[in-house]
Write an enzyme that holds these catalytic residues in place. Sequence first.
Site, PDB file in Angstrom:
ATOM      1  N   GLU A 174      -0.444 -24.350 -33.317  1.00 17.44           N
ATOM      2  CA  GLU A 174      -0.981 -25.407 -32.456  1.00 17.44           C
ATOM      3  C   GLU A 174      -0.191 -26.713 -32.507  1.00 17.44           C
ATOM      4  OE1 GLU A 174      -5.616 -23.865 -32.442  1.00 17.44           O
ATOM      5  OE2 GLU A 174      -5.133 -25.760 -33.443  1.00 17.44           O
ATOM      6  N   GLU A 367      -6.508 -17.023 -32.540  1.00 18.34           N
ATOM      7  CA  GLU A 367      -7.758 -17.685 -32.920  1.00 18.34           C
ATOM      8  C   GLU A 367      -8.685 -17.705 -31.720  1.00 18.34           C
ATOM      9  OE1 GLU A 367      -7.866 -21.610 -34.621  1.00 18.34           O
ATOM     10  OE2 GLU A 367      -6.071 -21.237 -35.825  1.00 18.34           O
TER      11      GLU A 367
END
Length: 464
Positions: A174, A367
């Site tokens: 991320e 995720e």
Amino acid sequence: MYKHSKAQADISTLPADFIFGTATAAYQIEGAVMEGGRGVSIWDTFSHTAGKTLHGDTGDIACDHYHRWAEDLDLMQALGLQGYRLNFSWVRLQPTGEGPLNPEGVKFYRDILEGCHARGIKPFVTIYHWDLPQALQDKGGWPARETAFRFGEYSALLIEEFADLAADWITINEAWCVAFLGHSWGMQAPGFKDDKLAIRAAHHTLLAHGLALAQFRQKAPQLRVGITNIHSNVTAKTDSAADQAAAAKLDARMNKLFLEPLYKGSYSQDVIEVFEADGLNAGEVAGALVQPGDLALISAPNDFIGVNHYHNMIASADSTAPDGICIEQATPNEQSSWNWPNTPYAIGNIVRRINRDYSKLPIFITENGVTLNDYATPEGLVHDPDRIDYLNGYINAIAEAARDGVPMAGYFAWSFMDNFEWAEGYNMRFGLVYMDYPSQKRTPKQSAYWYRDLIELHKTKEAK
């Protein structure tokens, strides 16, 4: 034994080698911050700074995974998990971000990887999940170009130590959060509020990925490597030109800033327009943020794409809002303790878009999950039917995408167990396993058993 939901996702379209697993991050679960030669990370500093985390919570103990990893792997095996996306703590392996690896840290992670293999669990290693060594932060952190080169050097050392035990690697988790939550919004470490620092951090995390990838290709081309980005589904609130422009600008900030350099080898004109005032230059210019050779490194071919997904955003024009964009969650989920949406179609939109517009590589959902107000009953059970509904819907959505030809390769639920949820401390529970933090007791939730049965169903179908 729990009674399970009858509305199982239709997983018949998922390939035989599709991997179901869970994910964790080192600072969120390990604890033992003063043991094993571990150094100090920016999250140690941030969480120990007054007012930065809820209740002043820190990861000092967390889930004590450092001492209980074998118990945790046993539980993963009992739940039938096929894959485990784990994160190596940079400061446990290289305390200052430079120099040789710490032997105690190397042994710790080798033990875990060997433990995964002994239990039939496939490890996926994330190299960076936000715990930058404080020593590198003191030299400028991610806004400093040199940090990307330190990451490349660190990755080369990891290859030498772990190539025999880990075949699948994720370089960066991320980059959007690293850049904007850490450097623009100030809500995560290192806690800055400077848009110019944020765009520098964004580019340098992508450059770090490219430098690491080059090391993998040179030293161990047999290993599979990708990067994980968080991607949100973005739509305009109305058909008005103003709202459409707001949605396009938000999409540039959330998605295109990372997708385009990685898979098209450039920052597009609309992305440059959004970030040029903060220092993102068009093309490659010596001495500028984007320098000659950067984009070739960043866009070098990966082996798979990692997608983290939580948000479905509706954008509208609002001159009083930050960046002139009002952001609403599509259909807020009242069951979620964070009010994040339960809109499975959003993840389908994202993976179809990536496959259509950017790359035909296999896609892992690295995720996806929901935080609920979970609690254990007096009988020691944890009922979370809303998490089952959430996971069921999103897994069904990626199975539909697979039916449509999107090469879906795996799904990693976030998270294996409740843990330190960054600035929210221990207030948010994403886990399939319930954590009683004072006693460190682990209790699989209803969703964990549901997930176990779903995995077994997929194995059974593919065996026929």
